[in-house]
Scaffold this active site. Sequence first.
Site, PDB file in Angstrom:
ATOM      1  N   GLN A 120       0.710  -1.180  -0.133  1.00  0.00           N
ATOM      2  CA  GLN A 120       0.053  -0.057   0.177  1.00  0.00           C
ATOM      3  C   GLN A 120       0.867   1.190  -0.280  1.00  0.00           C
ATOM      4  O   GLN A 120       1.786   1.277   0.834  1.00  0.00           O
ATOM      5  CB  GLN A 120      -0.766   0.057   1.064  1.00  0.00           C
ATOM      6  CG  GLN A 120      -1.726  -1.374   1.393  1.00  0.00           C
ATOM      7  CD  GLN A 120      -3.149  -0.913   0.622  1.00  0.00           C
ATOM      8  OE1 GLN A 120      -3.310   0.032   0.058  1.00  0.00           O
ATOM      9  NE2 GLN A 120      -3.983  -1.943   0.863  1.00  0.00           N
ATOM     10  N   CYS A 177      -9.172   8.209   7.581  1.00  0.00           N
ATOM     11  CA  CYS A 177      -8.021   8.931   7.054  1.00  0.00           C
ATOM     12  C   CYS A 177      -8.063  10.172   5.998  1.00  0.00           C
ATOM     13  O   CYS A 177      -7.285  10.263   5.370  1.00  0.00           O
ATOM     14  CB  CYS A 177      -7.021   7.622   6.481  1.00  0.00           C
ATOM     15  SG  CYS A 177      -7.844   7.067   5.236  1.00  0.00           S
ATOM     16  N   ASP A 179     -10.825   0.328  10.191  1.00  0.00           N
ATOM     17  CA  ASP A 179      -9.709   1.322   9.819  1.00  0.00           C
ATOM     18  C   ASP A 179      -9.906   1.067   8.357  1.00  0.00           C
ATOM     19  O   ASP A 179      -8.889   0.682   7.617  1.00  0.00           O
ATOM     20  CB  ASP A 179      -8.502   0.749  10.209  1.00  0.00           C
ATOM     21  CG  ASP A 179      -7.163   1.716   9.870  1.00  0.00           C
ATOM     22  OD1 ASP A 179      -7.535   2.735   9.449  1.00  0.00           O
ATOM     23  OD2 ASP A 179      -5.939   1.218   9.749  1.00  0.00           O
TER      24      ASP A 179
END
Length: 390
Positions: free
Chosen positions: A195, A334, A294
Site C-alpha cells: 500500500q 484517514c 480502519d
Amino acid sequence: MKKVILKKSGEEKLKSYSQWVYTNEIKKAPRDILPGEVVEIFSSSGRFLGLGYYNPLSKIPLRVLTFFKRGDIRQLIRDRIKRAVEKRRKLHINSDAFRIVHSEGDFLPGLIVDYYSGYLSVQINTAGMENLREAIIDALIENISPEGIIDKSDEKVRKKEGLETENRVIYGAVPDVVRINENGILFNVYLKEGQKTGFYLDQRENRKIVSSVVEGGFSVLDLFSNAGGFGIYAGKMGASYITFVDISEKALEQVRENCSLNEITDYTVVNQNAFDFLKEEVKSGNKYDLIILDPPSFAKTKSEKEGALRGFKYLILNSLKLLKENGYLAVFSCSYHVDMNDLLEVSASASTDTKIPVGVREFMYQDRDHPVLVNMPNTLYLKGLLLEKL
C-alpha cells in the site's frame, strides 16, 4: 525567476503561511511558465510573498516552498531534508520504520519519504518536486546513507500533474521483503508491492493505544485489516482469537506471514468486503470484545463527504451490535474531509439507533513523525476514536 501575482484572497492565505494557492486566487501568471518551474510570488501591490513552484496543469497550480527570499532552491531542499531527518531522530520512535518527510508538514509539498530498516520509499508527486529530484535523492543519500531507495510515486496524482510514473528502484538495491520492528512486534513489508509507500506508519501509536485495552481471552475483529497491524498487536497483548477481514487476498497473505512472525496461531482470515461481512455477522450472533474499523479513505473530496458519513454510520452501527458487554470499538478516518466532530456525531447517531450507550476512551491522531501544521489544516488527516460500550 518569473513572477506570479496573487489576488487579495491568495495574499491573505500566504500571510497566514498556507502553502497552497488555487487558480481563482491568482491574478496574473506568465503563459510561458514550464510545469513545476520555481517562481517568485508577489501581492497586487508588489510586495514579495515567497517562492514556490507553478504548474498550470495542476488543481493546485502554486505551491509555496518558502516565505522568504532564497537564491539557491536546490540548497533549500537539501536543508529542509536535513532538518526533517534531524527532527525524526529527536522523536526517539521505538521502531526502525518511520516517516522522514511528510510533504507540507515538513515544508516540502509534494514529497513523501518513509524509512524501512535501512531502505527508503519515496513519493515525488508533483512537477515541482520532479524538477528537484536530483537534489532530493542526493540529500537523502547524504543524510541517511540508505542501502536502497525505491520510487513509489502516486501514479494518479502524477497524472494530474502531467507526469508519467515508473515505480522502480532508483538507488542501491531493495529486497522483495523488508522486515521491520515496531514496538517489539515484527512485520514484513513489501515495498515493491504494498500500500502507498509500503505500510501504515501513521497508525503506529494508535496500534499501541488500541491494544492497551486487550485482556486475556479477548475475541478481536480487525476489519479492513490490511497487513494485520491492529489484530497482531492485540494478539501480542493476550487476545485469545482474532478475525482478520480484508477484500485483498494479497493483504491476507501478509496477515498470515505477520502472525507467523509473531507466533500468533489462534486466528482466521476472511477474504470479503467488510460491509458484507458485517451484515452476515450480525445475523450469526457472534460477539467480540474489540472491533477495529480502519477503512480506506471514503472522502477524497468534499463532495464525497455525505456518502462517507453514511458508510461510517453503517460500519459503526453494525459493529456496536457485535460488541460484548464492556466491549471496545476503534474507528478511524484517514480523510481530511471527515473530521473528529464528524466521527463523534455519527457515533452518537449509531449509539442512539442501536440503544447502546458508548463513551470515548481515547481520541487518536496520526503519529508524531507525520507532523501537523496549524496553518495547513489538511496536514491533520488521521482521526480516531476508541469507544467503550457502557
